[in-house]
Design a protein around this motif. Structure first.
Motif, PDB file in Angstrom:
ATOM      1  N   GLU A 185     110.066 136.755   0.601  1.00 20.29           N
ATOM      2  CA  GLU A 185     109.902 135.508   1.332  1.00 20.29           C
ATOM      3  C   GLU A 185     110.125 135.728   2.825  1.00 20.29           C
ATOM      4  OE1 GLU A 185     112.252 132.330  -0.271  1.00 20.29           O
ATOM      5  OE2 GLU A 185     112.217 133.132  -2.316  1.00 20.29           O
ATOM      6  N   LEU A 186     109.839 134.693   3.604  1.00 18.41           N
ATOM      7  CA  LEU A 186     110.313 134.588   4.975  1.00 18.41           C
ATOM      8  C   LEU A 186     111.363 133.496   5.032  1.00 18.41           C
ATOM      9  CD1 LEU A 186     107.126 134.810   7.266  1.00 18.41           C
ATOM     10  CD2 LEU A 186     108.692 136.639   6.560  1.00 18.41           C
ATOM     11  N   GLY A 187     112.375 133.710   5.880  1.00 25.12           N
ATOM     12  CA  GLY A 187     113.395 132.706   6.119  1.00 25.12           C
ATOM     13  C   GLY A 187     113.298 132.201   7.544  1.00 25.12           C
ATOM     14  N   PHE A 188     113.535 130.914   7.733  1.00 23.08           N
ATOM     15  CA  PHE A 188     113.429 130.279   9.048  1.00 23.08           C
ATOM     16  C   PHE A 188     114.813 129.795   9.472  1.00 23.08           C
ATOM     17  CE2 PHE A 188     109.382 130.192   6.986  1.00 23.08           C
ATOM     18  CZ  PHE A 188     108.510 130.606   7.986  1.00 23.08           C
ATOM     19  N   VAL A 189     115.236 130.219  10.662  1.00 23.05           N
ATOM     20  CA  VAL A 189     116.579 129.972  11.159  1.00 23.05           C
ATOM     21  C   VAL A 189     116.541 128.807  12.133  1.00 23.05           C
ATOM     22  CG1 VAL A 189     118.596 130.984  12.274  1.00 23.05           C
ATOM     23  CG2 VAL A 189     117.034 132.443  10.950  1.00 23.05           C
ATOM     24  N   LEU A 190     117.363 127.794  11.870  1.00 21.91           N
ATOM     25  CA  LEU A 190     117.388 126.617  12.722  1.00 21.91           C
ATOM     26  C   LEU A 190     118.326 126.846  13.910  1.00 21.91           C
ATOM     27  CD1 LEU A 190     115.655 124.221  11.894  1.00 21.91           C
ATOM     28  CD2 LEU A 190     117.738 122.976  11.348  1.00 21.91           C
ATOM     29  N   LEU A 323     119.418 127.652   7.342  1.00 18.79           N
ATOM     30  CA  LEU A 323     118.375 128.597   6.941  1.00 18.79           C
ATOM     31  C   LEU A 323     117.551 127.954   5.840  1.00 18.79           C
ATOM     32  CD1 LEU A 323     117.228 131.576   6.841  1.00 18.79           C
ATOM     33  CD2 LEU A 323     119.031 132.048   5.165  1.00 18.79           C
ATOM     34  N   PHE A 324     116.237 127.932   6.026  1.00 18.05           N
ATOM     35  CA  PHE A 324     115.386 127.537   4.909  1.00 18.05           C
ATOM     36  C   PHE A 324     114.345 128.620   4.684  1.00 18.05           C
ATOM     37  CE2 PHE A 324     113.241 125.545   8.535  1.00 18.05           C
ATOM     38  CZ  PHE A 324     111.884 125.691   8.279  1.00 18.05           C
ATOM     39  N   ALA A 325     114.128 128.929   3.420  1.00 15.95           N
ATOM     40  CA  ALA A 325     113.217 130.017   3.056  1.00 15.95           C
ATOM     41  C   ALA A 325     111.956 129.443   2.434  1.00 15.95           C
ATOM     42  CB  ALA A 325     113.898 130.986   2.101  1.00 15.95           C
ATOM     43  N   SER A 326     110.911 130.237   2.460  1.00 11.93           N
ATOM     44  CA  SER A 326     109.562 129.780   2.117  1.00 11.93           C
ATOM     45  C   SER A 326     109.298 129.701   0.623  1.00 11.93           C
ATOM     46  CB  SER A 326     108.535 130.734   2.722  1.00 11.93           C
ATOM     47  OG  SER A 326     108.681 132.040   2.180  1.00 11.93           O
ATOM     48  N   GLY A 327     110.113 130.373  -0.173  1.00 12.98           N
ATOM     49  CA  GLY A 327     109.722 130.635  -1.544  1.00 12.98           C
ATOM     50  C   GLY A 327     108.853 131.884  -1.595  1.00 12.98           C
ATOM     51  N   THR A 328     108.646 132.389  -2.784  1.00 12.74           N
ATOM     52  CA  THR A 328     107.897 133.635  -2.967  1.00 12.74           C
ATOM     53  C   THR A 328     106.543 133.584  -2.277  1.00 12.74           C
ATOM     54  OG1 THR A 328     108.949 133.984  -5.095  1.00 12.74           O
ATOM     55  CG2 THR A 328     106.945 135.227  -4.678  1.00 12.74           C
ATOM     56  N   VAL A 329     106.246 134.642  -1.523  1.00  7.62           N
ATOM     57  CA  VAL A 329     104.949 134.777  -0.873  1.00  7.62           C
ATOM     58  C   VAL A 329     104.028 135.539  -1.824  1.00  7.62           C
ATOM     59  CG1 VAL A 329     103.708 135.649   1.143  1.00  7.62           C
ATOM     60  CG2 VAL A 329     106.080 134.855   1.381  1.00  7.62           C
ATOM     61  N   SER A 330     102.956 134.903  -2.235  1.00  7.92           N
ATOM     62  CA  SER A 330     101.974 135.558  -3.108  1.00  7.92           C
ATOM     63  C   SER A 330     100.574 135.203  -2.651  1.00  7.92           C
ATOM     64  CB  SER A 330     102.148 135.130  -4.572  1.00  7.92           C
ATOM     65  OG  SER A 330     103.327 135.656  -5.124  1.00  7.92           O
TER      66      SER A 330
END
Length: 398
Positions: A185-190, A323-330
């Motif tokens: 995944e990717l994680g996004f930092v606030l 931190l919020f993450a995208s979930g599995t990238v597929s």
């Protein structure tokens, strides 16, 4: 008189002036401090910029200063690195320890890939005519995770134990997970948040999102399968999540922005954007040194801005370090699946790793996530790596 040096970095470096990620490092015998990475140099920002906010052991105080300050500092770092820099600010990458770059205030994981959600729907509900649940294309589905179990790359991952019950088992049993998985995944930092009762609009989200990390949401599929109905994942996800030590600024990813796939049916007004943007980030999953998957983040259905807008629309507060993450990238192809449960189709289609047919993770296995994206001026930028090795469970019996 301070000694100075002029640094040179190869033109094809993934960590040139168009990247300049933020992290936290420590030299032997010294306390952790903030840094940027320039090529294979780790640059102490408190020394480079003569600002004590960067002498702290996390990015949080700097991130809390807000978007305008992020823009200003990024320009100042770039300008300083083009000239001579104090020698005491420069460390070799291999001579320092990299730490968790920010204090994780809270953590939410989403489920933003249509390909991943559809694959799991087909696996778990093979007789259902639609692999997606009815709400999936109306809102970014997510669950609340554990901030305390987010660890930096290189931290060993202890195999979790918990209850599990197979379809033919008469009763649940307790023990170490036998279907341990990853999620790339990717994680996004606030950087800055919103007060309770307020919200962050989708069009304003990029002024709140400080940067991006690689994220591995380790998942115990057997524990998860038994516990998740009706309230969702808990112990199957809470034991560990690995992030990369470098936070790539969202400001560095302007050239990586791409449209999200068509969103049909039309989303509700709070999720609408004039141009919903995703990111053209190419991830790589290596299992014991062998690349087994190349998930494309550009295929994600929900944008990072929409995820943040949905997370806060009910008035839930957010804050620096969330931190919020995208979930599995597929992606649409088998070799683009970002979780082993997809890649091996629930364990029924093993993949060959270093000459062995494999399904889920064994003790001693190591998984490394890496990624690159387009940068400014035709460059490519890197995210470092999210590395984790599985160690044996500490609990064998209930």
């Amino acid at each position: 008189m301070t000694s100075t040096t002029r640094l040179t970095v190869p033109a094809d470096s993934l960590f040139g002036l168009t990247n300049l990620p933020y992290g936290v490092y420590s030299a032997p015998g010294r306390r952790p401090r903030m840094a940027t990475r320039y090529g294979d140099h780790v640059i102490d920002l408190a020394v480079l910029l003569d600002d004590d906010v960067f002498a702290r052991p996390s990015l949080n105080a700097f991130m809390a200063q807000g978007h305008a300050r992020w823009v200003e500092v990024r320009a100042e770092i770039s300008e300083r690195l083009r000239g001579r820099v104090p020698e005491e600010a420069v460390h070799g990458l291999g001579t320092v320890t990299l730490h968790l770059p920010f204090e994780v205030a809270d953590y939410v994981d989403f489920y933003a890939s249509e390909h991943h959600a559809s694959n799991l729907g087909r696996l778990f509900r093979p007789d259902h005519p639609d692999p997606l649940m009815p709400n999936w294309k109306h809102l970014p589905v997510g669950y609340h995770g554990r901030a305390a179990s987010v660890v930096v790359s290189g931290t060993d991952i202890v195999r979790p134990s918990g209850q599990r019950k197979g379809p033919k088992d008469p009763a649940p049993v307790f023990g170490p997970s036998t279907r341990l998985d990853i999620e790339a995944e990717l994680g996004f930092v606030l950087g800055t948040g919103n007060a309770m009762g307020d919200s962050i609009g989708a069009e304003d989200a990029e002024r709140h999102i400080f940067g991006v990390v690689l994220f591995n949401d380790w998942s115990a599929r057997d524990i998860q399968a038994w516990e998740y109905v009706p309230l969702g994942p808990n112990l199957g996800k809470s034991f560990a999540s690995t992030i990369s030590p470098w936070v790539v600024p969202l400001l560095a990813l302007d050239s990586a922005r791409v449209p999200v796939p068509p969103q049909e049916p039309a989303v509700l007004p709070y999720l609408r954007m004039e141009r919903p943007w995703g990111l053209d980030v190419d991830l790589t999953v290596a299992w014991n040194g062998q690349v087994v998957s190349r998930p494309p983040y550009s295929a994600m259905y929900w944008s990072p801005a929409q995820m943040l807008a949905h997370q806060t629309v009910g008035g839930a507060p957010s804050r620096t370090g969330d931190l919020f993450a995208s979930g599995t990238v597929s992606g649409p192809e088998k070799e683009q699946r970002g979780a082993f449960i997809e890649l091996t189709w629930g364990g029924r289609e093993p993949v060959t790793v270093n000459g062995r047919r494999r399904t889920f993770l064994e003790d001693g296995d190591e998984v490394v996530l890496t990624a690159t994206a387009p940068g400014a001026d035709g460059t490519r930028i890197g995210f470092g790596e999210a590395r984790g090795r599985i160690t044996s469970s500490k609990r064998r019996e209930a």
